[in-house]
Design an enzyme around this catalytic site. Structure first.
Site, PDB file in Angstrom:
ATOM      1  N   GLY A 113       0.890  -1.277  -0.052  1.00 17.78           N
ATOM      2  CA  GLY A 113      -0.065  -0.031  -0.153  1.00 17.78           C
ATOM      3  C   GLY A 113       0.921   1.203   0.096  1.00 17.78           C
ATOM      4  N   CYS A 114       0.269   2.415   0.216  1.00 21.66           N
ATOM      5  CA  CYS A 114       0.984   3.739   0.066  1.00 21.66           C
ATOM      6  C   CYS A 114       1.493   3.710   1.419  1.00 21.66           C
ATOM      7  CB  CYS A 114      -0.341   4.852  -0.256  1.00 21.66           C
ATOM      8  SG  CYS A 114      -0.763   4.880  -1.694  1.00 21.66           S
ATOM      9  N   GLY A 115       2.468   4.753   1.523  1.00 17.88           N
ATOM     10  CA  GLY A 115       3.223   5.201   2.482  1.00 17.88           C
ATOM     11  C   GLY A 115       4.547   5.023   2.798  1.00 17.88           C
TER      12      GLY A 115
END
Length: 274
Positions: A113-115
């Protein structure tokens, strides 16, 4: 739309300004942002939106602050390649660094995922960081002077009101370097790349002997990047997160935040401020 590697960081575009019942046609200078892919050995490691300037410094700085290389010499080549959908930073690393990155990729179990880009476990989010033992001290009066100098030097933000900056301040010399970007992480990575290009030696970190100045809040990633380039002091205009404070304490970084005018708050290792 084809993006050019030398694309301008800002554009003048038409807009309609409304105030109550009145409308006025005119123009505004706005910040440009471009999709930038960071590739190593022709494999994409990360894609981010960034200001289309100082991209060589972005690639070098990102590689250093993310621990993909340990010193600038381990970056064998870095090319800025225009692509139909954006810009590719095409990098080749020293053999042992390329092998370590390839091994890391093979351990990835699935999509992320993002981050935090390119991590393979929750534990990896809390990566091992070097301790910063640099004894550099900074007069309290220079915190205000540094942040004022940072603001005055922000050409892109002054035009657009849409850019972050990261600067390097050295007592007795003032604001040595500044880099801007639409992204706060990118601005710090560009600054790290610029510091690396100065080819500082003597076994010290790239940011040894000075303070990093930020126009943003201080999340843990900003502290991690500061530790990777050996910054003894990190000064920001906005607040830190609790995790950022804990990591700064562990790494030996003096974290100063909410630095506005003559006021600031020191969260860790206050002995470096006198």
């Amino acid at each position: 739309m084809m993006q050019d590697a030398s694309a301008r960081p800002s554009l003048v575009l038409p807009r309609l300004a409304r105030q109550g019942d009145r409308a006025e046609a005119g123009f505004r200078t706005v910040a440009e942002e471009t999709a930038v892919a960071l590739t190593y050995g022709r494999s994409t490691h990360a894609v981010m939106m960034a200001s289309p300037m100082a991209l060589e410094e972005l690639g070098l700085g990102f590689s250093l602050t993310e621990g993909l290389i340990g010193e600038p010499a381990e970056m064998l080549s870095l090319d800025v390649v225009p692509r139909p959908a954006g810009i590719e930073l095409r990098m080749e690393l020293a053999e042992h660094r390329a092998a370590a990155l390839a091994s890391r990729r093979r351990r990835l179990a699935g999509p992320l995922g993002c981050g935090l880009c390119g991590i393979e476990s929750l534990e990896a989010a809390s990566r091992s960081l070097p301790a910063v033992a640099d004894p550099t001290r900074l007069p309290a009066s220079e915190i205000e002077a540094g942040m004022e100098a940072l603001s005055a030097a922000q050409a892109l933000h002054r035009e657009t009101r849409a850019a972050h900056a990261a600067g390097f301040w050295r007592s007795g010399e003032g604001l040595v370097l500044l880099r801007e970007d639409v992204g706060r992480h990118n601005a710090l990575d560009k600054l790290a790349g610029a510091l690396a290009r100065q080819e500082r030696r003597g076994g010290q970190g790239l940011a040894a002997g000075g303070a990093l100045l930020l126009t943003s809040r201080v999340s843990v990633e900003m502290v991690q990047k500061a530790a990777m380039i050996g910054a003894p002091l990190l000064v920001a205009v906005s607040a830190p997160t609790a995790l950022a404070i804990r990591v700064a304490e562990q790494c030996g970084i003096t974290l100063v935040a909410l630095a506005r005018g003559a006021c600031c708050e020191i969260f860790t290792h206050p002995g470096r401020i006198h």
